[in-house]
Design a protein around this motif. Structure first.
Motif, PDB file in Angstrom:
ATOM      1  N   LEU A  35       0.845  -1.197   0.000  1.00 40.42           N
ATOM      2  CA  LEU A  35       0.000   0.000   0.000  1.00 40.42           C
ATOM      3  C   LEU A  35       0.875   1.240   0.000  1.00 40.42           C
ATOM      4  N   ALA A  36       0.290   2.335  -0.447  1.00 41.32           N
ATOM      5  CA  ALA A  36       1.028   3.601  -0.458  1.00 41.32           C
ATOM      6  C   ALA A  36       0.058   4.747  -0.233  1.00 41.32           C
ATOM      7  N   ILE A  37       0.547   5.757   0.487  1.00 44.61           N
ATOM      8  CA  ILE A  37      -0.259   6.951   0.753  1.00 44.61           C
ATOM      9  C   ILE A  37       0.601   8.172   0.461  1.00 44.61           C
ATOM     10  N   ALA A  38       0.040   9.136  -0.280  1.00 48.83           N
ATOM     11  CA  ALA A  38       0.773  10.357  -0.603  1.00 48.83           C
ATOM     12  C   ALA A  38       0.314  11.490   0.300  1.00 48.83           C
ATOM     13  N   GLY A  39       1.264  12.310   0.716  1.00 49.87           N
ATOM     14  CA  GLY A  39       0.939  13.497   1.498  1.00 49.87           C
ATOM     15  C   GLY A  39       1.393  14.745   0.769  1.00 49.87           C
ATOM     16  N   ALA A  40       1.326  15.895   1.453  1.00 47.74           N
ATOM     17  CA  ALA A  40       1.673  17.164   0.811  1.00 47.74           C
ATOM     18  C   ALA A  40       3.153  17.213   0.441  1.00 47.74           C
ATOM     19  N   ASP A  41       4.022  16.631   1.290  1.00 50.81           N
ATOM     20  CA  ASP A  41       5.458  16.710   1.000  1.00 50.81           C
ATOM     21  C   ASP A  41       6.166  15.384   1.266  1.00 50.81           C
ATOM     22  N   TYR A  42       5.418  14.288   1.230  1.00 48.17           N
ATOM     23  CA  TYR A  42       6.022  12.969   1.472  1.00 48.17           C
ATOM     24  C   TYR A  42       5.162  11.893   0.808  1.00 48.17           C
ATOM     25  N   VAL A  43       5.725  10.710   0.665  1.00 49.39           N
ATOM     26  CA  VAL A  43       4.918   9.513   0.373  1.00 49.39           C
ATOM     27  C   VAL A  43       5.362   8.413   1.321  1.00 49.39           C
ATOM     28  N   ARG A 158      -3.320   3.930  -2.542  1.00 52.05           N
ATOM     29  CA  ARG A 158      -3.681   2.704  -3.278  1.00 52.05           C
ATOM     30  C   ARG A 158      -3.136   1.474  -2.573  1.00 52.05           C
ATOM     31  N   SER A 159      -3.864   0.393  -2.666  1.00 54.19           N
ATOM     32  CA  SER A 159      -3.365  -0.892  -2.186  1.00 54.19           C
ATOM     33  C   SER A 159      -3.518  -1.936  -3.271  1.00 54.19           C
ATOM     34  N   PHE A 160      -2.515  -2.791  -3.397  1.00 52.93           N
ATOM     35  CA  PHE A 160      -2.541  -3.903  -4.349  1.00 52.93           C
ATOM     36  C   PHE A 160      -2.151  -5.185  -3.632  1.00 52.93           C
ATOM     37  N   GLY A 161      -2.556  -6.302  -4.158  1.00 47.97           N
ATOM     38  CA  GLY A 161      -2.105  -7.593  -3.638  1.00 47.97           C
ATOM     39  C   GLY A 161      -3.218  -8.425  -3.037  1.00 47.97           C
ATOM     40  N   SER A 162      -2.788  -9.483  -2.324  1.00 45.86           N
ATOM     41  CA  SER A 162      -3.757 -10.492  -1.872  1.00 45.86           C
ATOM     42  C   SER A 162      -4.762  -9.939  -0.861  1.00 45.86           C
ATOM     43  N   ALA A 163      -4.379  -8.904  -0.102  1.00 45.00           N
ATOM     44  CA  ALA A 163      -5.325  -8.339   0.861  1.00 45.00           C
ATOM     45  C   ALA A 163      -5.842  -6.973   0.401  1.00 45.00           C
ATOM     46  N   VAL A 167      -7.816  -3.962   2.328  1.00 45.85           N
ATOM     47  CA  VAL A 167      -7.119  -2.724   2.664  1.00 45.85           C
ATOM     48  C   VAL A 167      -7.706  -1.516   1.920  1.00 45.85           C
ATOM     49  N   GLN A 168      -8.015  -1.695   0.634  1.00 41.49           N
ATOM     50  CA  GLN A 168      -8.451  -0.553  -0.173  1.00 41.49           C
ATOM     51  C   GLN A 168      -9.730   0.106   0.369  1.00 41.49           C
ATOM     52  N   PRO A 169     -10.765  -0.666   0.744  1.00 38.73           N
ATOM     53  CA  PRO A 169     -11.951  -0.021   1.317  1.00 38.73           C
ATOM     54  C   PRO A 169     -11.651   0.703   2.626  1.00 38.73           C
ATOM     55  N   PHE A 170     -10.727   0.152   3.399  1.00 34.37           N
ATOM     56  CA  PHE A 170     -10.303   0.803   4.645  1.00 34.37           C
ATOM     57  C   PHE A 170      -9.656   2.160   4.335  1.00 34.37           C
ATOM     58  N   LEU A 171      -8.779   2.166   3.337  1.00 29.04           N
ATOM     59  CA  LEU A 171      -8.133   3.419   2.936  1.00 29.04           C
ATOM     60  C   LEU A 171      -9.161   4.392   2.358  1.00 29.04           C
ATOM     61  N   VAL A 199       0.202   1.016   9.224  1.00 33.09           N
ATOM     62  CA  VAL A 199       0.491  -0.090  10.146  1.00 33.09           C
ATOM     63  C   VAL A 199      -0.800  -0.802  10.553  1.00 33.09           C
ATOM     64  N   ASP A 200      -1.840  -0.012  10.866  1.00 32.34           N
ATOM     65  CA  ASP A 200      -3.135  -0.606  11.244  1.00 32.34           C
ATOM     66  C   ASP A 200      -3.712  -1.451  10.108  1.00 32.34           C
ATOM     67  N   ALA A 201      -3.587  -0.945   8.893  1.00 39.77           N
ATOM     68  CA  ALA A 201      -4.100  -1.684   7.732  1.00 39.77           C
ATOM     69  C   ALA A 201      -3.439  -3.050   7.654  1.00 39.77           C
ATOM     70  N   PHE A 202      -2.127  -3.091   7.905  1.00 44.40           N
ATOM     71  CA  PHE A 202      -1.414  -4.366   7.782  1.00 44.40           C
ATOM     72  C   PHE A 202      -1.657  -5.300   8.964  1.00 44.40           C
TER      73      PHE A 202
END
Lengths: 236, 248
Positions: A35-43, A158-163, A167-171, A199-202
């Motif tokens: 999974l990955a999350i983008a912020g204003a000045d980080y990812v 975005r989240s990809f993979g077996s879970a 994860v994606q609906p949670f995000l 971390v919670d998602a995982f």
């Protein structure tokens, strides 16, 4: 039956039978989630490190998120052998670019190159679902996600993979603020919030998906570069 | 002007109605095969075992095969799957080692390099849809570090402190994980041999393609050592109490 007769029968057989009969499948699903999350000045990028094959755990630590030489992170899911080769191809091209132009490849350039690389194998695809993370030209967090044949989209999370179905609906809920009143859906998360959510998602995904677990690789990209940390997930 | 069709004697005629052929595939199926490889890290290096059987289907065809080989000075290669493909791999690796020797630069190919080389061959062959029908376990010491890796005919690779192929992945891996995981740097050679023999015994009891004649191998700082064949002590006393696998 002679060879020609066999060929003729094969030609008359329904398409599905021709595909399932006598053909070795060159792909496997090695599970795992990114999974990955983008912020204003980080990812922030997070991938678990379990590699599995069916009900077997191959390895408890086989990383599938990779730091590339231009400080972009490539997180993958799907078929591990193709993912590893894809990273090698990408890294080689980034090195060539660097020596040719005396300039480190920007994340946006790499994003397009990845799409081209995937589409180059349109008729024998890399069975990989990649997420490319870096900073854009304004220093904002940039995420690009792809399907195995190179279809590309810039996203905020975005989240990809077996879970990913977990994860994606949670995000969608806690990062995208979807289907909620009185919130600004374009609001970006602070870094500590994003880390907590990742971390919670995982930990949640590890409980419910047998192919996700063991270790969590977390990469954070910002203007100072890349930090990496390795956290423990349940080893069951 | 009308064209002339030459009909050569060996030409396979393509039926006119068959418009859509599958791409060429070269898929063998394994013929003479070896079963599990069991390997793990211990205090001094890597320990590995295979039995000496090469089966032809369910027939115990060749009963003095060696499914482990040293590659260079500090690398051990264990194989399960097709023995002919293994011989091809050994031949290819021998060419590689000869080339390296001819360089005469005092360099020694490390385990990681050999692992990568084998992995690239395996992934390359799967990409040609012409796989080598094997799973390989590569163990060794590279720059003072223990390396233990796996690669199969999908080109799938991973490294782990414990590795078992085939039936061993189901029967030996849980035993190995219980005793080895987290203790890779503590297990003595004596304990390692006991753990290995326990695994091989379970496999001998439950996997019908095994044989009670096996070899043990280790890689330490001193190099590769493959044992002479030996047999395990077995106990079939409980066999007569086992019920439920048939009509009686």
């Amino acid at each position: 039956m002679d060879f020609v007769g066999f060929q003729q029968e094969l030609a008359h057989a329904p398409a599905t039978e021709r595909h399932t009969h006598n053909r070795w499948e060159p792909y496997v699903d090695n599970g795992g989630t990114s999974l990955a999350i983008a912020g204003a000045d980080y990812v922030i990028v997070a991938s678990d490190a379990r590699q599995s094959n069916g009900y077997n755990i191959n390895s408890r630590y086989d990383p599938k998120a990779f730091r590339l030489s231009n400080d972009a992170i490539l997180a993958t899911a799907g078929y591990a052998a193709d993912a590893k080769r894809l990273v090698e191809v990408l890294e080689q091209n980034a090195q060539m670019y660097y020596h040719k132009h005396d300039r480190v490849m920007k994340a946006s350039a790499m994003a397009q190159m990845l799409s081209n690389t995937l589409y180059g194998r349109r008729f024998f695809p890399y069975y990989v679902f990649p997420i490319l993370a870096g900073l854009d030209n304004e220093g904002k967090g940039a995420l690009y996600c792809y399907d195995p044949v190179g279809n590309m989209e810039r996203v905020v999370y975005r989240s990809f993979g077996s879970a990913s179905a977990l994860v994606q609906p949670f995000l969608d809920s806690v990062v995208g603020f979807k289907n909620q009143r009185g919130v600004d859906p374009t609001r970006l998360l602070e870094r500590d919030q994003a880390l907590k959510i990742a971390v919670d998602a995982f930990t949640g995904a590890t409980e419910r998906d047998i192919h996700t677990g063991d270790w969590l690789d977390i990469f954070i990209v910002d203007r100072n570069g890349v930090t990496h940390e390795k956290r423990e997930l349940k080893h069951d | 002007m009308d064209s002339i069709t030459l009909r050569l004697p060996h030409t396979v005629e393509r039926p006119a109605e068959a418009t859509n052929y599958e791409p060429t595939t070269r898929i063998s199926q394994p013929t003479v095969t070896g079963t599990s490889v069991v390997a793990f890290k211990y205090k001094d290096g890597i320990m590995m075992a295979t039995d000496c059987l090469a089966s032809y289907g369910s027939m115990a065809r060749f009963r003095d095969e060696t499914r482990m080989t040293a590659v260079g000075k500090t690398t051990l290669l264990g194989m399960s799957g097709d023995t002919a493909d293994f011989q091809h791999m050994k031949h290819t690796l021998n060419n590689l080692l000869t080339q390296e020797y001819d360089m005469d630069d005092g360099q020694n190919l490390g385990t990681r390099s050999i692992y990568k080389y084998i992995s690239n061959i395996m992934y390359g062959r799967r990409t040609k849809i012409d796989p080598l029908w094997n799973s390989y376990v590569i163990g060794g010491i590279d720059n003072g570090e223990k390396v233990l890796g796996f690669v199969d005919y999908y080109g799938t690779t991973y490294q782990s402190p414990t590795i078992a192929t085939g039936f061993g992945a189901h029967l030996a891996q849980p035993i190995l994980r219980k005793y080895v995981e987290g203790h890779e740097d503590e297990i003595t050679e004596e304990d390692a041999i006991r753990i290995l023999d326990d695994c091989m015994r379970v496999l001998y009891y439950r996997d019908c393609r095994t044989f009670n004649k096996l070899r043990r191998a280790k890689v330490t700082a001193a190099g590769v050592e493959i044992s002479e064949p030996y047999a395990l002590e077995t106990n079939w006393n409980i066999a007569e109490y086992v019920r439920g696998y048939g009509p009686f």
